[in-house]
Scaffold this active site. Structure first.
Site, PDB file in Angstrom:
ATOM      1  N   HIS A   1       0.269  -8.024  -0.825  1.00 30.42           N
ATOM      2  CA  HIS A   1      -0.383  -6.850  -0.265  1.00 30.42           C
ATOM      3  C   HIS A   1      -1.774  -7.209   0.248  1.00 30.42           C
ATOM      4  O   HIS A   1      -2.644  -7.602  -0.513  1.00 30.42           O
ATOM      5  CB  HIS A   1      -0.508  -5.674  -1.239  1.00 30.42           C
ATOM      6  CG  HIS A   1      -0.466  -4.355  -0.503  1.00 30.42           C
ATOM      7  ND1 HIS A   1      -1.539  -3.855   0.175  1.00 30.42           N
ATOM      8  CD2 HIS A   1       0.547  -3.488  -0.307  1.00 30.42           C
ATOM      9  CE1 HIS A   1      -1.184  -2.727   0.752  1.00 30.42           C
ATOM     10  NE2 HIS A   1       0.075  -2.480   0.485  1.00 30.42           N
TER      11      HIS A   1
ATOM     12  N   ASN B   1       7.300  -9.973   5.643  1.00 31.92           N
ATOM     13  CA  ASN B   1       7.644  -8.551   5.710  1.00 31.92           C
ATOM     14  C   ASN B   1       7.602  -8.102   7.172  1.00 31.92           C
ATOM     15  O   ASN B   1       6.556  -8.214   7.834  1.00 31.92           O
ATOM     16  CB  ASN B   1       6.633  -7.772   4.856  1.00 31.92           C
ATOM     17  CG  ASN B   1       6.917  -6.290   4.838  1.00 31.92           C
ATOM     18  OD1 ASN B   1       7.212  -5.705   5.877  1.00 31.92           O
ATOM     19  ND2 ASN B   1       6.806  -5.663   3.686  1.00 31.92           N
TER      20      ASN B   1
ATOM     21  N   GLU C   1      12.491  -3.843  -0.452  1.00 34.10           N
ATOM     22  CA  GLU C   1      11.466  -3.048  -1.155  1.00 34.10           C
ATOM     23  C   GLU C   1      11.879  -1.595  -1.128  1.00 34.10           C
ATOM     24  O   GLU C   1      12.245  -1.068  -0.063  1.00 34.10           O
ATOM     25  CB  GLU C   1      10.125  -3.158  -0.422  1.00 34.10           C
ATOM     26  CG  GLU C   1       9.290  -4.311  -0.857  1.00 34.10           C
ATOM     27  CD  GLU C   1       7.990  -4.309  -0.071  1.00 34.10           C
ATOM     28  OE1 GLU C   1       7.546  -3.259   0.412  1.00 34.10           O
ATOM     29  OE2 GLU C   1       7.439  -5.392   0.070  1.00 34.10           O
TER      30      GLU C   1
ATOM     31  N   ASP D   1       8.301  -5.003   8.373  1.00 32.95           N
ATOM     32  CA  ASP D   1       8.224  -3.546   8.537  1.00 32.95           C
ATOM     33  C   ASP D   1       7.506  -3.126   9.821  1.00 32.95           C
ATOM     34  O   ASP D   1       7.904  -2.162  10.486  1.00 32.95           O
ATOM     35  CB  ASP D   1       7.435  -2.898   7.387  1.00 32.95           C
ATOM     36  CG  ASP D   1       8.161  -2.960   6.062  1.00 32.95           C
ATOM     37  OD1 ASP D   1       9.338  -3.334   6.036  1.00 32.95           O
ATOM     38  OD2 ASP D   1       7.516  -2.643   5.042  1.00 32.95           O
ATOM     39  N   HIS D   2       6.408  -3.830  10.131  1.00 31.94           N
ATOM     40  CA  HIS D   2       5.563  -3.313  11.202  1.00 31.94           C
ATOM     41  C   HIS D   2       6.075  -3.653  12.597  1.00 31.94           C
ATOM     42  O   HIS D   2       5.576  -3.120  13.585  1.00 31.94           O
ATOM     43  CB  HIS D   2       4.111  -3.708  10.973  1.00 31.94           C
ATOM     44  CG  HIS D   2       3.608  -3.027   9.720  1.00 31.94           C
ATOM     45  ND1 HIS D   2       3.596  -1.650   9.600  1.00 31.94           N
ATOM     46  CD2 HIS D   2       3.214  -3.516   8.530  1.00 31.94           C
ATOM     47  CE1 HIS D   2       3.177  -1.326   8.387  1.00 31.94           C
ATOM     48  NE2 HIS D   2       2.942  -2.435   7.714  1.00 31.94           N
TER      49      HIS D   2
ATOM     50  N   ARG E   1      11.588   3.081   3.399  1.00 34.32           N
ATOM     51  CA  ARG E   1      10.874   4.193   2.771  1.00 34.32           C
ATOM     52  C   ARG E   1      11.707   5.457   2.835  1.00 34.32           C
ATOM     53  O   ARG E   1      12.527   5.628   3.736  1.00 34.32           O
ATOM     54  CB  ARG E   1       9.530   4.416   3.489  1.00 34.32           C
ATOM     55  CG  ARG E   1       8.556   3.265   3.337  1.00 34.32           C
ATOM     56  CD  ARG E   1       7.213   3.627   3.942  1.00 34.32           C
ATOM     57  NE  ARG E   1       6.569   4.666   3.176  1.00 34.32           N
ATOM     58  CZ  ARG E   1       5.563   4.467   2.332  1.00 34.32           C
ATOM     59  NH1 ARG E   1       5.045   3.272   2.180  1.00 34.32           N
ATOM     60  NH2 ARG E   1       5.049   5.468   1.673  1.00 34.32           N
TER      61      ARG E   1
ATOM     62  N   ARG F   1       9.808   5.751   7.941  1.00 33.31           N
ATOM     63  CA  ARG F   1       8.771   5.675   8.979  1.00 33.31           C
ATOM     64  C   ARG F   1       8.807   4.358   9.754  1.00 33.31           C
ATOM     65  O   ARG F   1       8.320   4.286  10.863  1.00 33.31           O
ATOM     66  CB  ARG F   1       7.384   5.897   8.390  1.00 33.31           C
ATOM     67  CG  ARG F   1       6.868   4.761   7.554  1.00 33.31           C
ATOM     68  CD  ARG F   1       5.437   4.965   7.145  1.00 33.31           C
ATOM     69  NE  ARG F   1       5.301   6.063   6.206  1.00 33.31           N
ATOM     70  CZ  ARG F   1       4.285   6.165   5.350  1.00 33.31           C
ATOM     71  NH1 ARG F   1       3.335   5.244   5.335  1.00 33.31           N
ATOM     72  NH2 ARG F   1       4.205   7.163   4.504  1.00 33.31           N
ATOM     73  N   HIS F   2       9.340   3.304   9.154  1.00 35.28           N
ATOM     74  CA  HIS F   2       9.486   2.058   9.931  1.00 35.28           C
ATOM     75  C   HIS F   2      10.926   1.536   9.841  1.00 35.28           C
ATOM     76  O   HIS F   2      11.704   1.736  10.753  1.00 35.28           O
ATOM     77  CB  HIS F   2       8.409   1.014   9.606  1.00 35.28           C
ATOM     78  CG  HIS F   2       7.971   0.903   8.181  1.00 35.28           C
ATOM     79  ND1 HIS F   2       8.839   0.658   7.161  1.00 35.28           N
ATOM     80  CD2 HIS F   2       6.730   0.988   7.620  1.00 35.28           C
ATOM     81  CE1 HIS F   2       8.166   0.587   6.024  1.00 35.28           C
ATOM     82  NE2 HIS F   2       6.874   0.794   6.267  1.00 35.28           N
TER      83      HIS F   2
ATOM     84  N   GLU G   1       5.721  -8.554  -9.099  1.00 36.27           N
ATOM     85  CA  GLU G   1       4.880  -8.883  -7.949  1.00 36.27           C
ATOM     86  C   GLU G   1       3.523  -8.238  -8.210  1.00 36.27           C
ATOM     87  O   GLU G   1       3.426  -7.013  -8.373  1.00 36.27           O
ATOM     88  CB  GLU G   1       5.495  -8.358  -6.647  1.00 36.27           C
ATOM     89  CG  GLU G   1       4.635  -8.725  -5.431  1.00 36.27           C
ATOM     90  CD  GLU G   1       5.337  -8.526  -4.108  1.00 36.27           C
ATOM     91  OE1 GLU G   1       6.563  -8.783  -4.032  1.00 36.27           O
ATOM     92  OE2 GLU G   1       4.667  -8.111  -3.146  1.00 36.27           O
TER      93      GLU G   1
ATOM     94  N   THR H   1       1.685   1.051   0.532  1.00 35.03           N
ATOM     95  CA  THR H   1       1.887   1.194  -0.910  1.00 35.03           C
ATOM     96  C   THR H   1       0.550   1.084  -1.636  1.00 35.03           C
ATOM     97  O   THR H   1      -0.071   0.035  -1.651  1.00 35.03           O
ATOM     98  CB  THR H   1       2.861   0.104  -1.418  1.00 35.03           C
ATOM     99  OG1 THR H   1       3.972   0.047  -0.542  1.00 35.03           O
ATOM    100  CG2 THR H   1       3.314   0.414  -2.828  1.00 35.03           C
TER     101      THR H   1
ATOM    102  N   HIS I   1      10.908  -2.815   3.711  1.00 33.54           N
ATOM    103  CA  HIS I   1      10.734  -1.647   2.847  1.00 33.54           C
ATOM    104  C   HIS I   1      11.402  -0.454   3.507  1.00 33.54           C
ATOM    105  O   HIS I   1      10.951   0.024   4.551  1.00 33.54           O
ATOM    106  CB  HIS I   1       9.222  -1.406   2.666  1.00 33.54           C
ATOM    107  CG  HIS I   1       8.881  -0.293   1.716  1.00 33.54           C
ATOM    108  ND1 HIS I   1       7.586  -0.039   1.339  1.00 33.54           N
ATOM    109  CD2 HIS I   1       9.642   0.624   1.075  1.00 33.54           C
ATOM    110  CE1 HIS I   1       7.565   0.989   0.498  1.00 33.54           C
ATOM    111  NE2 HIS I   1       8.799   1.419   0.331  1.00 33.54           N
TER     112      HIS I   1
HETATM  113  N1  PXP Z   1       4.547  -6.503  -1.293  1.00 29.47           N
HETATM  114  C1  PXP Z   1       4.801  -5.192  -1.468  1.00 29.47           C
HETATM  115  C2  PXP Z   1       5.469  -4.771  -2.728  1.00 29.47           C
HETATM  116  C3  PXP Z   1       4.469  -4.246  -0.474  1.00 29.47           C
HETATM  117  O1  PXP Z   1       4.732  -2.937  -0.670  1.00 29.47           O
HETATM  118  C4  PXP Z   1       3.916  -4.702   0.728  1.00 29.47           C
HETATM  119  C5  PXP Z   1       3.622  -3.715   1.824  1.00 29.47           C
HETATM  120  O2  PXP Z   1       4.812  -3.236   2.345  1.00 29.47           O
HETATM  121  C6  PXP Z   1       3.678  -6.074   0.879  1.00 29.47           C
HETATM  122  C7  PXP Z   1       3.977  -6.954  -0.156  1.00 29.47           C
HETATM  123  C8  PXP Z   1       3.095  -6.637   2.127  1.00 29.47           C
HETATM  124  O3  PXP Z   1       1.808  -6.150   2.295  1.00 29.47           O
HETATM  125  P1  PXP Z   1       1.049  -6.425   3.665  1.00 29.47           P
HETATM  126  O4  PXP Z   1       1.853  -5.763   4.725  1.00 29.47           O
HETATM  127  O5  PXP Z   1      -0.275  -5.805   3.443  1.00 29.47           O
HETATM  128  O6  PXP Z   1       0.992  -7.924   3.831  1.00 29.47           O
END
Ligand code: PXP
Length: 255
Positions: A199, A12, A75, A14-15, A50, A54-55, A156, A106, A48
Site C-alpha cells: 500500500h 496490482n 483482494e 486495478d487502476h 470491490r 468501481r474498477h 500483508e 483501502t 481487488h
Molecule cells: N495491498 C492491498 C491489500 C491493497 O488493498 C492495495 C490497494 O488496492 C495494495 C496492496 C496496493 O496499494 P497501492 O495501489 O497503493 O500500491
C-alpha cells in the site's frame, strides 16, 4: 521462499480498470496490462473486486484467472458475495481487506479482533478450497496474534501510514511507522506466518522495506500504473524489481 532471496512482486492492475471505467467500454484492458506486467517480470497479479465494482469487474477476475500464467491474488472484503465469487474463480490467493464505500482506497487494516469469528469462517472456507488466505492488517503484534488465532497462513502488512509520513516529510512519524513494520514482520515470522507488505509503495519505499528479511512479497499498484504513464509499464516494473533487489541486498535507498 528462503531468507535472503528477493521478495516477489505482485502487480496490482486495478487502476488500469479505473481508467477504462472512466469512459465505459473495454479499454484499456486490465488483462492486457497483467500480461505485459508478467512479461516485464511481475511474479503475480493482484486485483481487488470491490463491492461497488468501481474498477475491477467480475468478468475481469474470470478472465485474469483464465488468461494469466502466474499466481492471481484476489483482494476482497470477507463478505458472503465475495467468498462465493472467490470459490467460483479459484485464484491462487485471497487477500481479505476491509472495505468502506466512501473510501478512496483501502484505509487501514482489517479489524482482526472485532471481526475475528467472521474472518475465521471466511478463512476456513477459502482454505478448504485450496486458496491461500492472507489478512491485510495494521503492523501491530496484537494483529499478528489475532491472525494466528484466525488461522491465516499469510499476513500483508499495511504500509500506507509509513508511506504517507514519508510523503509529507514527517520524519519522526515515518521512523516510528517503520519500526512498527519491522517489529510486526519479526512477530509474523515468530508466529510461523508468511509476511507480505503493500500500500502506497514507490521505488524508494519498496527498496527500504525489502531490507526487512521476513518480507517475501510486495503488492504494488497505484505508483506503478502512474509511473507507466511516463515510462511505460515494462520500464516501471523493471525499475521496481531492481529497487526491491537492491533493498534486499543491502544497498541504501536513494532518498
Ligand atoms: N495491498 C492491498 C491489500 C491493497 O488493498 C492495495 C490497494 O488496492 C495494495 C496492496 C496496493 O496499494 P497501492 O495501489 O497503493 O500500491
Amino acid at each position: 521462499m528462503t531468507e535472503g532471496s528477493v521478495p516477489r512482486l505482485g502487480v496490482n492492475i486495478d487502476h488500469v480498470a479505473t481508467i477504462r471505467n472512466a469512459r465505459g467500454g473495454f479499454g484499456p484492458d486490465p488483462v492486457r496490462a497483467a500480461q505485459l506486467a508478467i512479461a516485464a517480470g511481475a511474479d503475480g497479479i493482484t486485483a481487488h473486486l470491490r463491492e461497488d465494482r468501481r474498477h475491477i469487474r467480475d468478468d475481469d477476475m474470470r478472465r485474469l484467472k483464465a488468461e494469466i500464467g502466474v499466481p492471481l491474488n484476489f483482494e476482497m472484503a470477507a463478505t458472503d458475495e465475495m467468498v462465493a465469487i472467490a470459490l467460483q474463480t479459484r485464484p491462487h490467493a485471497c487477500c481479505l481487506v476491509p472495505e468502506k464505500r466512501s473510501e478512496r482506497t483501502t484505509e487501514g487494516g482489517l479489524d482482526v479482533i472485532g471481526g475475528h469469528d467472521h474472518l475465521q469462517r471466511a478463512t476456513a472456507e477459502l482454505t478448504r478450497a485450496g486458496i491461500r488466505v492472507s489478512l491485510f492488517i495494521e503492523p501491530a503484534p496484537r494483529a499478528i496474534e489475532a491472525a494466528r488465532s484466525i488461522g491465516a497462513p499469510v499476513v500483508e502488512l499495511h504500509t500506507g501510514s509509513w508511506c504517507d509520513a514519508l510523503t509529507y516529510g514527517e520524519t519522526a512519524r515515518a521512523h516510528h511507522e517503520f519500526e512498527r513494520l519491522a517489529i510486526a514482520a519479526a512477530a509474523a515470522e515468530a508466529a510461523g506466518i508468511e509476511c507480505h507488505a503493500g500500500h502506497g509503495l514507490d521505488f524508494d519505499t519498496a527498496r527500504i522495506i525489502s531490507a526487512l528479511p521476513q518480507i517475501v512479497e510486495l503488492n504494488i499498484g497505484h505508483f506503478l500504473i502512474g509511473e507507466a504513464i511516463f515510462t511505460g509499464l515494462a520500464a516501471a516494473i523493471a525499475t521496481m524489481r531492481a529497487a526491491i533487489a537492491a533493498g534486499r541486498n543491502g544497498e541504501a535507498a536513494s532518498s
